[in-house]
Design a protein around this motif. Structure first.
Motif, PDB file in Angstrom:
ATOM      1  N   MET A  25       0.827  -1.192   0.000  1.00  8.93           N
ATOM      2  CA  MET A  25       0.000   0.000   0.000  1.00  8.93           C
ATOM      3  C   MET A  25       0.873   1.258   0.000  1.00  8.93           C
ATOM      4  SD  MET A  25      -2.962  -1.167   2.728  1.00  8.93           S
ATOM      5  CE  MET A  25      -3.951   0.323   2.458  1.00  8.93           C
ATOM      6  N   GLU A  26       0.304   2.370  -0.437  1.00  7.22           N
ATOM      7  CA  GLU A  26       1.051   3.620  -0.456  1.00  7.22           C
ATOM      8  C   GLU A  26       1.562   3.974   0.934  1.00  7.22           C
ATOM      9  OE1 GLU A  26       0.350   8.296  -1.794  1.00  7.22           O
ATOM     10  OE2 GLU A  26      -1.084   6.747  -2.375  1.00  7.22           O
ATOM     11  N   SER A  27       0.827   3.554   1.942  1.00  5.57           N
ATOM     12  CA  SER A  27       1.232   3.799   3.327  1.00  5.57           C
ATOM     13  C   SER A  27       2.419   2.941   3.753  1.00  5.57           C
ATOM     14  CB  SER A  27       0.056   3.513   4.262  1.00  5.57           C
ATOM     15  OG  SER A  27      -0.358   2.150   4.136  1.00  5.57           O
ATOM     16  N   GLY A  28       2.741   1.908   2.935  1.00  2.00           N
ATOM     17  CA  GLY A  28       3.837   1.009   3.280  1.00  2.00           C
ATOM     18  C   GLY A  28       3.383  -0.281   3.922  1.00  2.00           C
ATOM     19  N   HIS A  29       2.078  -0.467   4.122  1.00  2.00           N
ATOM     20  CA  HIS A  29       1.571  -1.701   4.722  1.00  2.00           C
ATOM     21  C   HIS A  29       1.615  -2.842   3.712  1.00  2.00           C
ATOM     22  CE1 HIS A  29      -0.227   1.309   7.474  1.00  2.00           C
ATOM     23  NE2 HIS A  29       0.024   0.383   8.374  1.00  2.00           N
ATOM     24  N   ILE A  30       1.959  -4.024   4.201  1.00  2.00           N
ATOM     25  CA  ILE A  30       2.056  -5.233   3.376  1.00  2.00           C
ATOM     26  C   ILE A  30       0.757  -6.013   3.507  1.00  2.00           C
ATOM     27  CG2 ILE A  30       3.250  -7.448   3.121  1.00  2.00           C
ATOM     28  CD1 ILE A  30       5.780  -6.036   4.176  1.00  2.00           C
ATOM     29  N   ILE A  31       0.067  -6.221   2.376  1.00  2.00           N
ATOM     30  CA  ILE A  31      -1.222  -6.914   2.388  1.00  2.00           C
ATOM     31  C   ILE A  31      -1.056  -8.279   1.729  1.00  2.00           C
ATOM     32  CG2 ILE A  31      -3.660  -6.793   1.774  1.00  2.00           C
ATOM     33  CD1 ILE A  31      -2.676  -4.502   3.582  1.00  2.00           C
ATOM     34  N   ILE A  32      -1.428  -9.333   2.449  1.00  2.00           N
ATOM     35  CA  ILE A  32      -1.304 -10.692   1.933  1.00  2.00           C
ATOM     36  C   ILE A  32      -2.649 -11.409   1.980  1.00  2.00           C
ATOM     37  CG2 ILE A  32       1.118 -10.904   2.623  1.00  2.00           C
ATOM     38  CD1 ILE A  32       0.166 -12.615   5.011  1.00  2.00           C
ATOM     39  N   GLN A  33      -2.761 -12.459   1.164  1.00  2.00           N
ATOM     40  CA  GLN A  33      -3.911 -13.348   1.204  1.00  2.00           C
ATOM     41  C   GLN A  33      -3.552 -14.542   2.092  1.00  2.00           C
ATOM     42  OE1 GLN A  33      -6.917 -13.008  -0.387  1.00  2.00           O
ATOM     43  NE2 GLN A  33      -6.426 -11.110  -1.451  1.00  2.00           N
ATOM     44  N   ALA A  34      -4.485 -14.967   2.899  1.00  2.00           N
ATOM     45  CA  ALA A  34      -4.276 -16.138   3.747  1.00  2.00           C
ATOM     46  C   ALA A  34      -5.621 -16.803   4.006  1.00  2.00           C
ATOM     47  CB  ALA A  34      -3.612 -15.749   5.063  1.00  2.00           C
ATOM     48  N   VAL A  36      -7.772 -18.921   6.921  1.00  2.00           N
ATOM     49  CA  VAL A  36      -7.887 -19.329   8.322  1.00  2.00           C
ATOM     50  C   VAL A  36      -9.047 -20.311   8.407  1.00  2.00           C
ATOM     51  CG1 VAL A  36      -8.182 -18.584  10.708  1.00  2.00           C
ATOM     52  CG2 VAL A  36      -7.083 -17.051   9.048  1.00  2.00           C
ATOM     53  N   ASP A  37      -8.724 -21.550   8.770  1.00  2.00           N
ATOM     54  CA  ASP A  37      -9.733 -22.617   8.811  1.00  2.00           C
ATOM     55  C   ASP A  37     -10.559 -22.651   7.530  1.00  2.00           C
ATOM     56  OD1 ASP A  37      -8.886 -23.544  11.228  1.00  2.00           O
ATOM     57  OD2 ASP A  37     -10.481 -22.628  12.406  1.00  2.00           O
ATOM     58  N   GLY A  38      -9.862 -22.509   6.395  1.00  2.00           N
ATOM     59  CA  GLY A  38     -10.493 -22.624   5.093  1.00  2.00           C
ATOM     60  C   GLY A  38     -11.155 -21.373   4.568  1.00  2.00           C
ATOM     61  N   VAL A  39     -11.205 -20.314   5.372  1.00  2.00           N
ATOM     62  CA  VAL A  39     -11.844 -19.064   4.947  1.00  2.00           C
ATOM     63  C   VAL A  39     -10.758 -18.086   4.512  1.00  2.00           C
ATOM     64  CG1 VAL A  39     -13.350 -17.157   5.600  1.00  2.00           C
ATOM     65  CG2 VAL A  39     -13.725 -19.437   6.577  1.00  2.00           C
ATOM     66  N   GLU A  40     -10.841 -17.627   3.259  1.00  2.00           N
ATOM     67  CA  GLU A  40      -9.806 -16.754   2.714  1.00  2.00           C
ATOM     68  C   GLU A  40     -10.090 -15.300   3.068  1.00  2.00           C
ATOM     69  OE1 GLU A  40      -7.232 -16.138  -1.395  1.00  2.00           O
ATOM     70  OE2 GLU A  40      -8.983 -17.440  -1.363  1.00  2.00           O
ATOM     71  N   GLY A  41      -9.008 -14.554   3.334  1.00  3.28           N
ATOM     72  CA  GLY A  41      -9.150 -13.152   3.652  1.00  3.28           C
ATOM     73  C   GLY A  41      -7.905 -12.362   3.302  1.00  3.28           C
ATOM     74  N   LEU A  54      -7.979 -11.065  14.291  1.00  3.96           N
ATOM     75  CA  LEU A  54      -9.001 -11.122  13.253  1.00  3.96           C
ATOM     76  C   LEU A  54     -10.100 -10.122  13.581  1.00  3.96           C
ATOM     77  CD1 LEU A  54      -9.322 -15.005  12.807  1.00  3.96           C
ATOM     78  CD2 LEU A  54      -7.649 -13.430  11.799  1.00  3.96           C
ATOM     79  N   PHE A  55     -10.462  -9.325  12.601  1.00  5.04           N
ATOM     80  CA  PHE A  55     -11.539  -8.371  12.826  1.00  5.04           C
ATOM     81  C   PHE A  55     -12.872  -9.109  12.895  1.00  5.04           C
ATOM     82  CE2 PHE A  55      -8.714  -5.112  10.457  1.00  5.04           C
ATOM     83  CZ  PHE A  55      -7.918  -4.981  11.572  1.00  5.04           C
ATOM     84  N   LYS A  56     -13.808  -8.534  13.621  1.00  8.30           N
ATOM     85  CA  LYS A  56     -15.029  -9.226  14.026  1.00  8.30           C
ATOM     86  C   LYS A  56     -15.792  -9.854  12.863  1.00  8.30           C
ATOM     87  CE  LYS A  56     -19.337  -8.571  16.597  1.00  8.30           C
ATOM     88  NZ  LYS A  56     -20.196  -7.592  17.309  1.00  8.30           N
ATOM     89  N   ASP A 112     -11.267  -3.109   3.530  1.00  2.24           N
ATOM     90  CA  ASP A 112     -11.532  -4.516   3.211  1.00  2.24           C
ATOM     91  C   ASP A 112     -10.518  -5.457   3.855  1.00  2.24           C
ATOM     92  OD1 ASP A 112      -9.348  -3.786   1.704  1.00  2.24           O
ATOM     93  OD2 ASP A 112     -10.046  -4.697  -0.160  1.00  2.24           O
ATOM     94  N   ILE A 113      -9.783  -4.952   4.850  1.00  2.00           N
ATOM     95  CA  ILE A 113      -8.791  -5.777   5.539  1.00  2.00           C
ATOM     96  C   ILE A 113      -9.484  -6.594   6.632  1.00  2.00           C
ATOM     97  CG2 ILE A 113      -6.657  -5.768   6.879  1.00  2.00           C
ATOM     98  CD1 ILE A 113      -6.383  -4.877   3.969  1.00  2.00           C
ATOM     99  N   ASP A 114      -9.115  -7.882   6.722  1.00  2.00           N
ATOM    100  CA  ASP A 114      -9.779  -8.808   7.643  1.00  2.00           C
ATOM    101  C   ASP A 114      -9.039  -9.017   8.951  1.00  2.00           C
ATOM    102  OD1 ASP A 114     -12.043  -9.559   5.940  1.00  2.00           O
ATOM    103  OD2 ASP A 114     -10.520 -10.451   4.646  1.00  2.00           O
TER     104      ASP A 114
END
Length: 279
Positions: A25-34, A36-41, A54-56, A112-114
């Motif tokens: 991200m422009e802010s420098g944050h690293i965003i990855i796909q992963a 968790v128990d089969g649920v992608e985020g 994990l967000f609610k 949209d970050i989980d």
């Protein structure tokens, strides 16, 4: 020749399998796909998170069992957060499959970050961050990759949270131990306000702000914002001149910085207690 081509293709295939792309991200944050128990985020890779958060809205998809176990986490500003502890059977990042991973949840929305993925899963797996290619990789390092490094210190809080630190030199004269926090984005340099005196800084020359907590609007910290001459690693491998610096009253560490300033390609090895500076 055929054998050589097959070997080469296999090596390339393994390299690709052992890496995952990330969005910087422009802010420098690293965003990855992963998963968790089969649920992608989508998650922020955050070396300063302590443990996975994990967000609610995402956590509700996992339908976690009711938990009575808890952890009192302290934010860098000293704010205490009491969170319930859960365990995911599986955390999958690329081809890396981690079992029985601790996480907590919090009612927070960040686009949209989980959630946040911490270093806890990587206690036995070195992880390489390539900012140019925007990949995280998990391959074994070569001897050449390991020629340059900084030492890190690991804080493990009863296996419920894990942070990494290193020693730096401020203005070429004062040593400080700083938390290394990829979740801070880029060009983030926080120091405890106690260091203003030994650095002989005049607080009247700094912009003073009271900043409220994003988690609790009743809590705030005083930030004194200005610049220092320099911050560098103890062995001079990385240095930033005149960084914008936040001196924070109530900071629970001597300091806290982002990690991108260490190099364009770095590898965090918890087993070896080092960060290798590859580029």
């Amino acid at each position: 020749m055929i054998l050589f081509l097959l070997t080469s293709l296999t090596a390339k295939s393994q390299t690709n399998i052992n890496s995952v792309p990330f969005t910087l991200m422009e802010s420098g944050h690293i965003i990855i796909q992963a998963k968790v128990d089969g649920v992608e985020g989508k998650f922020i890779f955050d070396t300063g998170a302590g443990h996975n958060l994990l967000f609610k809205k995402f956590a509700e998809k996992l339908n976690p069992k009711k938990s009575y176990n808890f952890f009192i986490a302290h934010r860098a500003t000293g704010e205490a957060l009491t969170v319930l502890i859960h365990y995911a059977k599986d955390l999958i990042i690329g081809n890396q499959h981690f079992k029985n991973q601790l996480y907590s949840t919090f009612d927070l929305e960040f686009g949209d970050i989980d959630g946040l993925i911490s270093l806890q899963a990587f206690q036995n797996t070195p992880i390489t961050i390539d900012y140019e290619k925007q990949t995280l990789s998990f391959d074994e390092l070569t001897a050449a990759d390991k020629r340059k490094y900084i030492d890190i210190q690991i804080a493990n809080y009863a296996d419920k949270a894990l942070d990494i630190f290193t020693n730096v030199k401020l203005n070429d004269k004062i040593s400080a131990q700083v938390l290394l926090d990829a979740g801070a984005g880029k060009n983030s340099f926080w120091l405890n306000a106690r260091f203003m005196e030994p650095l002989q800084l005049d607080s009247t020359q700094f912009d003073i702000q009271d900043r409220k907590s994003e988690f609790d609007s009743t809590k705030s910290n005083k930030f004194l914002i200005g610049t220092i001459a320099s911050i560098k690693t103890e062995n001079d491998l990385a240095k930033v001149v005149n960084p914008k610096t936040f001196f924070v009253e109530g900071l629970i560490y001597e300091g806290k910085t982002s990690i991108e300033w260490l190099g364009k390609k770095i590898s965090i090895s918890l087993p070896e207690k080092k960060i290798f500076i590859i580029k």
